[in-house]
Design a protein around this motif. Structure first.
Motif, PDB file in Angstrom:
ATOM      1  N   THR A  34       0.862  -1.202  -0.067  1.00 55.88           N
ATOM      2  CA  THR A  34      -0.013  -0.068  -0.049  1.00 55.88           C
ATOM      3  C   THR A  34       0.931   1.491   0.023  1.00 55.88           C
ATOM      4  N   VAL A  35       0.838   2.230  -1.017  1.00 47.39           N
ATOM      5  CA  VAL A  35       1.478   3.269  -1.066  1.00 47.39           C
ATOM      6  C   VAL A  35       0.519   4.597  -0.661  1.00 47.39           C
ATOM      7  N   ALA A  36      -0.779   4.420  -0.556  1.00 47.71           N
ATOM      8  CA  ALA A  36      -1.325   5.660   0.141  1.00 47.71           C
ATOM      9  C   ALA A  36      -2.735   5.014   0.655  1.00 47.71           C
ATOM     10  N   THR A  37      -3.086   5.527   1.653  1.00 46.32           N
ATOM     11  CA  THR A  37      -4.284   5.137   2.376  1.00 46.32           C
ATOM     12  C   THR A  37      -5.182   6.672   2.426  1.00 46.32           C
ATOM     13  N   ILE A  38      -6.232   6.596   1.840  1.00 46.96           N
ATOM     14  CA  ILE A  38      -7.279   7.816   1.665  1.00 46.96           C
ATOM     15  C   ILE A  38      -8.229   7.657   2.666  1.00 46.96           C
ATOM     16  N   THR A  39      -8.624   8.605   3.599  1.00 46.01           N
ATOM     17  CA  THR A  39      -9.531   8.675   4.588  1.00 46.01           C
ATOM     18  C   THR A  39     -10.774   9.502   4.236  1.00 46.01           C
ATOM     19  N   MET A  40     -11.934   8.986   3.809  1.00 47.77           N
ATOM     20  CA  MET A  40     -13.140   9.925   3.247  1.00 47.77           C
ATOM     21  C   MET A  40     -13.474  10.690   4.585  1.00 47.77           C
ATOM     22  N   LYS A  41     -13.796  11.945   4.501  1.00 47.27           N
ATOM     23  CA  LYS A  41     -14.674  12.654   5.416  1.00 47.27           C
ATOM     24  C   LYS A  41     -16.002  13.188   4.841  1.00 47.27           C
ATOM     25  N   GLY A  42     -16.863  13.356   5.787  1.00 49.12           N
ATOM     26  CA  GLY A  42     -18.049  14.042   5.227  1.00 49.12           C
ATOM     27  C   GLY A  42     -19.204  12.944   4.613  1.00 49.12           C
ATOM     28  N   VAL A  43     -18.847  11.707   5.071  1.00 43.52           N
ATOM     29  CA  VAL A  43     -19.712  10.441   4.194  1.00 43.52           C
ATOM     30  C   VAL A  43     -20.300   9.642   5.380  1.00 43.52           C
ATOM     31  N   GLY A  44     -20.487  10.267   6.541  1.00 47.37           N
ATOM     32  CA  GLY A  44     -21.145   9.470   7.595  1.00 47.37           C
ATOM     33  C   GLY A  44     -20.507   8.172   7.783  1.00 47.37           C
ATOM     34  N   ALA A  45     -21.053   7.163   8.202  1.00 46.21           N
ATOM     35  CA  ALA A  45     -20.559   5.743   8.380  1.00 46.21           C
ATOM     36  C   ALA A  45     -20.772   4.816   7.249  1.00 46.21           C
ATOM     37  N   PRO A  46     -19.930   4.356   6.374  1.00 41.40           N
ATOM     38  CA  PRO A  46     -20.255   3.272   5.589  1.00 41.40           C
ATOM     39  C   PRO A  46     -20.768   2.047   6.070  1.00 41.40           C
ATOM     40  N   ARG A  47     -21.499   1.524   5.297  1.00 40.42           N
ATOM     41  CA  ARG A  47     -22.292   0.169   5.975  1.00 40.42           C
ATOM     42  C   ARG A  47     -21.758  -0.869   5.308  1.00 40.42           C
ATOM     43  N   ASP A  48     -21.709  -1.128   3.819  1.00 46.98           N
ATOM     44  CA  ASP A  48     -21.349  -2.213   3.253  1.00 46.98           C
ATOM     45  C   ASP A  48     -20.624  -1.792   1.975  1.00 46.98           C
ATOM     46  N   VAL A  49     -19.336  -1.361   1.883  1.00 47.35           N
ATOM     47  CA  VAL A  49     -18.673  -0.750   0.809  1.00 47.35           C
ATOM     48  C   VAL A  49     -18.494  -2.063  -0.187  1.00 47.35           C
ATOM     49  N   GLU A  50     -18.717  -2.188  -1.407  1.00 50.92           N
ATOM     50  CA  GLU A  50     -18.549  -3.487  -2.371  1.00 50.92           C
ATOM     51  C   GLU A  50     -17.987  -3.027  -3.505  1.00 50.92           C
ATOM     52  N   ALA A  51     -17.788  -1.694  -3.984  1.00 51.91           N
ATOM     53  CA  ALA A  51     -17.233  -1.483  -5.379  1.00 51.91           C
ATOM     54  C   ALA A  51     -16.579  -0.126  -5.501  1.00 51.91           C
ATOM     55  N   ILE A  52     -15.573  -0.003  -6.525  1.00 48.50           N
ATOM     56  CA  ILE A  52     -14.816   1.100  -6.635  1.00 48.50           C
ATOM     57  C   ILE A  52     -14.643   1.200  -8.119  1.00 48.50           C
TER      58      ILE A  52
END
Length: 331
Positions: free
Chosen positions: A79-97
Motif C-alpha cells: 500500500t502506497v497511500a491510504t485515503i480517509t473519506m470525510k463527510g460521508v457518515g459511517a459506511p455500511r457495506d462498501v462493495e465496489a469502486i
C-alpha cells in the motif's frame, strides 16, 4: 461479502490443480499478478486501475471497515497511500469502486446482506489524488434508490465516455443492470432504473473505450458489447479460480483484466486479452471475448489461474476421489 465461501480444502484443491501459463505485463513489473501485502486489507471487494499512477490499483474492504480506500502498487503488492473519506457518515457495506471519466473515484456503499432491508444506499465520490500519500479528503455523498425497490448489489461501474454510473444487482437467480441519472445530485434521491438483465454478479468493469462490459461472479465471468447505454451480445469470458472471487477491473491500457479476491494476502490475477483488428499504426484494440489463458504462481509454485472449464473438471475430479475413498473404506 461473506455470504458465500468455498471451503479451505476445496479452494486449495481448485487452485493447486488449475492450469498455469506465463502472464504478460509491463517491463517494469506493473500490472502483473500480485499479492496484496497490507494486513489491514482482508476483504478486498473492489478494484479500479489508476490512470494517473501507472501500475496502481485502488481497493477497499467491504462491510463496516470504515471510510478508507487504499492505493496498492502492483509491482510490490504494498500500500502506497491510504485515503480517509470525510463527510460521508459511517459506511455500511462498501462493495465496489470505479474511476470515472471526470478523474473522480466512485465508491459504492451498495451492499445489502438482507437483500432489500435498506430503502437507500450511497455512492461516495472524490478526485483521484495527484500525489500518492496518506491523506484525508472530503468526499461527496449521493443517496441512491432503485426504481423497483431495494436490493443487494456489489458491482458499480462508471462509463468511461459518458460518465454515467451503472449498478448491477446480485441475485443467484439473476439480477439487473441499473442506470443512474445523467448526473448525480446531492440533496435528493438519485433513482437508478433497470435497463438490462444480468447473471449473478459480484463485480463488473467497462473497457477503457466503453464498448465492452465484463461482469463476474464467484465461478465465472461474462462479457457484453455495450452501446447507447444498453447491453448487447454476450459472450463467455475466462476467469481465474480464486477462493472468493469479488472484484475485476481492466488494466489502464485495456490489455488485460485483473481479478481480485478476499482474504488475508489475497491475490490479484492478471488475464491477458487477445488483440483484435488489423493493428495498423498501433490501432489494435482488445476484446474480452475469447480471452486467452494467462497465469502466475505463488512462491511455492502453486498456480493461481485456471479457466471456468478447468474448475468444472477439478470439481468433478474431487468428487470422484471422495467417492472412491468411501468405497475403499467400506471394503
Amino acid at each position: 461479502m461473506r455470504s458465500y465461501r468455498l471451503t479451505a480444502l476445496g479452494s486449495a484443491a481448485l487452485l493447486s490443480l488449475a492450469v498455469a501459463a506465463p502472464a504478460a505485463a509491463d517491463d517494469d513489473g506493473a500490472d502483473r499478478t500480485f499479492t496484496i501485502e497490507d494486513p489491514r486489507i482482508t476483504e478486498s471487494s473492489g478494484l479500479a486501475a489508476s490512470r494517473a499512477h501507472p501500475g496502481i490499483y485502488w481497493t477497499h474492504n467491504d462491510s463496516d471497515d470504515g471510510p478508507y480506500v487504499f492505493a496498492v502498487d502492483s509491482r510490490t503488492g504494498k500500500t502506497v497511500a491510504t485515503i480517509t473519506m470525510k463527510g460521508v457518515g459511517a459506511p455500511r457495506d462498501v462493495e465496489a469502486i470505479s474511476l470515472g471519466s471526470d478523474g473522480n473515484l466512485y465508491v459504492g456503499d451498495i451492499g445489502d446482506n438482507l437483500n432489500g432491508s435498506w430503502d437507500h444506499v450511497w455512492i461516495y465520490r472524490f478526485p483521484e489524488p495527484k500525489v500518492l500519500k496518506d491523506a484525508t479528503v472530503r468526499a461527496t455523498q449521493f443517496d441512491v434508490k432503485y426504481a423497483d425497490g431495494p436490493r443487494n448489489a456489489e458491482a458499480l461501474m462508471v462509463h468511461p465516455r459518458t460518465g454515467r454510473v451503472y449498478i448491477a444487482s446480485k441475485n443467484e437467480e439473476g439480477g439487473g443492470l441499473y442506470e443512474g441519472p445523467a448526473e448525480l445530485k446531492t440533496g435528493s434521491d438519485n433513482v437508478f432504473r433497470r435497463v438490462g438483465e444480468v447473471p449473478w454478479v459480484t463485480d463488473g468493469a467497462f473497457s477503457p473505450d466503453g464498448k465492452e462490459l465484463v461482469l463476474r461472479s464467484y465461478f465465472s465471468a461474462r462479457g457484453y458489447t455495450f452501446a447507447n447505454g444498453r447491453l448487447g451480445k454476450d459472450y463467455p469470458v475466462e476467469s481465474p479460480l480464486l477462493p472468493q472471487s469479488e472484484s475485476v477491473t481492466y488494466t489502464a491500457d485495456g490489455a488485460a483484466l485483473m481479478y481480485g479476491s478476499e482474504g488475508e494476502r489475497s491475490r490479484v490475477v492478471r488475464v491477458d486479452l487477445p488483440k483484435t483488428g488489423d493493428g495498423g499504426g498501433g490501432g489494435a484494440t482488445h476484446r474480452a471475448g475469447g480471452i486467452k489463458e494467462s497465469a502466475d504462481s505463488d512462491g511455492d509454485g502453486v498456480p493461481v489461474k485456471g479457466t471456468t472449464l478447468t474448475g468444472v473438471a477439478v470439481l468433478a475430479g474431487i468428487g470422484l476421489l471422495l467417492f472412491l475413498g468411501r468405497r475403499r473404506r467400506k471394503g
